[in-house]
Scaffold this active site. Structure first.
Site, PDB file in Angstrom:
ATOM      1  N   GLY A  45       0.853  -1.195   0.000  1.00  0.00           N
ATOM      2  CA  GLY A  45       0.000   0.000   0.000  1.00  0.00           C
ATOM      3  C   GLY A  45       0.882   1.235   0.000  1.00  0.00           C
ATOM      4  O   GLY A  45       2.079   1.158   0.304  1.00  0.00           O
ATOM      5  N   GLN A  50       2.707   9.992   2.030  1.00  0.00           N
ATOM      6  CA  GLN A  50       4.063   9.437   2.156  1.00  0.00           C
ATOM      7  C   GLN A  50       5.001   9.927   1.057  1.00  0.00           C
ATOM      8  O   GLN A  50       6.227   9.827   1.211  1.00  0.00           O
ATOM      9  CB  GLN A  50       4.013   7.897   2.116  1.00  0.00           C
ATOM     10  CG  GLN A  50       3.291   7.301   3.313  1.00  0.00           C
ATOM     11  CD  GLN A  50       3.210   5.801   3.224  1.00  0.00           C
ATOM     12  OE1 GLN A  50       2.284   5.254   2.614  1.00  0.00           O
ATOM     13  NE2 GLN A  50       4.173   5.116   3.789  1.00  0.00           N
ATOM     14  N   CYS A  90       5.789  -0.321   7.554  1.00  0.00           N
ATOM     15  CA  CYS A  90       5.470   0.975   6.955  1.00  0.00           C
ATOM     16  C   CYS A  90       6.658   1.422   6.114  1.00  0.00           C
ATOM     17  O   CYS A  90       7.806   1.411   6.589  1.00  0.00           O
ATOM     18  CB  CYS A  90       5.173   2.011   8.046  1.00  0.00           C
ATOM     19  SG  CYS A  90       4.682   3.621   7.368  1.00  0.00           S
ATOM     20  N   LEU A  91       6.391   1.822   4.884  1.00  0.00           N
ATOM     21  CA  LEU A  91       7.502   2.218   4.000  1.00  0.00           C
ATOM     22  C   LEU A  91       8.169   3.504   4.493  1.00  0.00           C
ATOM     23  O   LEU A  91       9.281   3.828   4.102  1.00  0.00           O
ATOM     24  CB  LEU A  91       6.981   2.374   2.563  1.00  0.00           C
ATOM     25  CG  LEU A  91       6.471   1.067   1.942  1.00  0.00           C
ATOM     26  CD1 LEU A  91       5.891   1.317   0.561  1.00  0.00           C
ATOM     27  CD2 LEU A  91       7.558   0.008   1.888  1.00  0.00           C
ATOM     28  N   HIS A 132      -4.595   1.412   7.636  1.00  0.00           N
ATOM     29  CA  HIS A 132      -3.241   1.950   7.755  1.00  0.00           C
ATOM     30  C   HIS A 132      -3.041   3.142   6.803  1.00  0.00           C
ATOM     31  O   HIS A 132      -2.465   4.163   7.181  1.00  0.00           O
ATOM     32  CB  HIS A 132      -2.238   0.828   7.429  1.00  0.00           C
ATOM     33  CG  HIS A 132      -0.791   1.224   7.456  1.00  0.00           C
ATOM     34  ND1 HIS A 132       0.095   0.769   8.407  1.00  0.00           N
ATOM     35  CD2 HIS A 132      -0.079   2.023   6.628  1.00  0.00           C
ATOM     36  CE1 HIS A 132       1.294   1.297   8.164  1.00  0.00           C
ATOM     37  NE2 HIS A 132       1.224   2.046   7.089  1.00  0.00           N
ATOM     38  N   GLU A 133      -3.573   3.002   5.570  1.00  0.00           N
ATOM     39  CA  GLU A 133      -3.370   4.069   4.570  1.00  0.00           C
ATOM     40  C   GLU A 133      -4.214   5.307   4.886  1.00  0.00           C
ATOM     41  O   GLU A 133      -3.752   6.436   4.749  1.00  0.00           O
ATOM     42  CB  GLU A 133      -3.713   3.565   3.155  1.00  0.00           C
ATOM     43  CG  GLU A 133      -2.930   2.343   2.684  1.00  0.00           C
ATOM     44  CD  GLU A 133      -1.418   2.458   2.857  1.00  0.00           C
ATOM     45  OE1 GLU A 133      -0.767   1.413   2.982  1.00  0.00           O
ATOM     46  OE2 GLU A 133      -0.896   3.574   2.920  1.00  0.00           O
ATOM     47  N   HIS A 136      -2.563   7.379   7.303  1.00  0.00           N
ATOM     48  CA  HIS A 136      -1.537   8.248   6.710  1.00  0.00           C
ATOM     49  C   HIS A 136      -2.169   9.552   6.218  1.00  0.00           C
ATOM     50  O   HIS A 136      -1.630  10.635   6.433  1.00  0.00           O
ATOM     51  CB  HIS A 136      -0.843   7.553   5.524  1.00  0.00           C
ATOM     52  CG  HIS A 136       0.326   6.686   5.900  1.00  0.00           C
ATOM     53  ND1 HIS A 136       1.416   7.140   6.600  1.00  0.00           N
ATOM     54  CD2 HIS A 136       0.567   5.376   5.658  1.00  0.00           C
ATOM     55  CE1 HIS A 136       2.278   6.151   6.784  1.00  0.00           C
ATOM     56  NE2 HIS A 136       1.790   5.068   6.213  1.00  0.00           N
TER      57      HIS A 136
HETATM   58  O1  LIG Z   1       3.643   2.287   4.607  1.00  0.00           O
HETATM   59  C1  LIG Z   1       2.720   1.799   3.932  1.00  0.00           C
HETATM   60  O2  LIG Z   1       1.582   2.312   3.889  1.00  0.00           O
HETATM   61  C2  LIG Z   1       2.948   0.487   3.193  1.00  0.00           C
HETATM   62  C3  LIG Z   1       2.824  -0.701   4.133  1.00  0.00           C
HETATM   63  C4  LIG Z   1       1.367  -1.118   4.162  1.00  0.00           C
HETATM   64  C5  LIG Z   1       1.053  -2.151   5.212  1.00  0.00           C
HETATM   65  C6  LIG Z   1       1.711  -3.376   5.270  1.00  0.00           C
HETATM   66  C7  LIG Z   1       1.356  -4.317   6.239  1.00  0.00           C
HETATM   67  C8  LIG Z   1       0.334  -4.029   7.138  1.00  0.00           C
HETATM   68  C9  LIG Z   1      -0.310  -2.806   7.070  1.00  0.00           C
HETATM   69  C10 LIG Z   1       0.042  -1.886   6.100  1.00  0.00           C
HETATM   70  C11 LIG Z   1       3.682  -1.799   3.562  1.00  0.00           C
HETATM   71  O3  LIG Z   1       3.458  -2.319   2.493  1.00  0.00           O
HETATM   72  S1  LIG Z   1       5.037  -2.302   4.509  1.00  0.00           S
HETATM   73  C12 LIG Z   1       5.796  -3.565   3.534  1.00  0.00           C
HETATM   74  C13 LIG Z   1       5.028  -4.878   3.596  1.00  0.00           C
HETATM   75  O4  LIG Z   1       4.326  -5.083   4.534  1.00  0.00           O
HETATM   76  C14 LIG Z   1       5.104  -5.867   2.495  1.00  0.00           C
HETATM   77  C15 LIG Z   1       5.996  -5.672   1.466  1.00  0.00           C
HETATM   78  C16 LIG Z   1       6.042  -6.601   0.434  1.00  0.00           C
HETATM   79  C17 LIG Z   1       5.194  -7.698   0.415  1.00  0.00           C
HETATM   80  C18 LIG Z   1       4.296  -7.875   1.466  1.00  0.00           C
HETATM   81  C19 LIG Z   1       4.243  -6.962   2.500  1.00  0.00           C
HETATM   82 ZN   LIG Z   2       2.695   3.235   6.273  1.00  0.00          ZN
END
Ligand SMILES: O=C(O)C[C@@H](Cc1ccccc1)C(=O)SCC(=O)c1ccccc1
Ligand SMILES: [Zn+2]
Length: 166
Positions: A45, A50, A90-91, A132-133, A136
């Site tokens: 996401g 972000q 979270c990225l 989560h988004e 943000h």
């Molecule tokens: O910072 C963001 O919003 C992205 C975040 C979203 C998220 C992930 C997990 C739970 C809630 C929200 C991410 O994508 S973090 C990276 C991640 O979880 C992931 C990356 C690659 C494949 C699968 C998961």
């Molecule tokens: Zn995030």
């Protein structure tokens, strides 16, 4: 185009995003750039906040084969039910994965890339990601749900990492 992702605790991550007035070509280009940035990170996401664009635009793809992109413009949660605790990342907070409790199911209404309204009932990771988004877009970062002690340790670790890389 790949967009730079803001890193916590950047104050811009706490800005409140404004609703999109018209879903025009510039918004569709933003969705494309956010999707490219999300897939490259990689993530499931990404919220416009972000990438320092303070508009209510979110992209999500929780599919196994990374083939199902969903754009949510001006997303609103209409209903929430149940509870689930999920490990989140979270990225904007790289390397931090912590458990957060959120609603198990959400009913969300948003506009799609064509500006058409739609409603979606989600559960599991999609429901977690939507919450989560939208956080943000409201200037909230998931680590702020953790205990002050944990948040303090995360901030110290990120500050140290930032000093070394600076
Ligand atoms: O910072 C963001 O919003 C992205 C975040 C979203 C998220 C992930 C997990 C739970 C809630 C929200 C991410 O994508 S973090 C990276 C991640 O979880 C992931 C990356 C690659 C494949 C699968 C998961
Ligand atoms: Zn995030």
């Amino acid at each position: 185009a790949l967009l730079p992702i803001l890193r916590y605790p950047d104050p811009r991550l706490h800005k409140h995003a404004a609703p999109v007035a018209v879903v025009d070509d510039s918004i569709r280009q933003l969705v494309r750039d956010m999707a490219e940035t999300m897939y490259e990170a990689p993530g499931v996401g990404l919220a416009a906040t972000q990438v320092d664009v303070h508009k209510r635009v979110v992209v999500i793809d929780v599919s196994e084969d990374r083939s199902t992109l969903r754009a949510f413009i001006n997303p609103e949660i209409l209903e929430k039910s149940g509870e689930q605790t999920c490990e989140e990342g979270c990225l904007s907070v790289p390397g931090v994965y912590e458990k957060v409790t959120r609603a198990e199911r959400v009913k969300v209404r948003a506009l799609d890339e064509r500006g058409e309204p739609f409603e979606l009932e989600a559960e599991g990771l999609l429901a977690v990601c939507i919450q989560h988004e939208i956080d943000h877009l409201d200037g909230r970062v998931f680590v702020e749900y953790l205990s002050p002690l944990k948040l303090g340790r995360i901030k110290a670790r990120l500050a140290k990492k930032a000093r070394i890389t600076a």
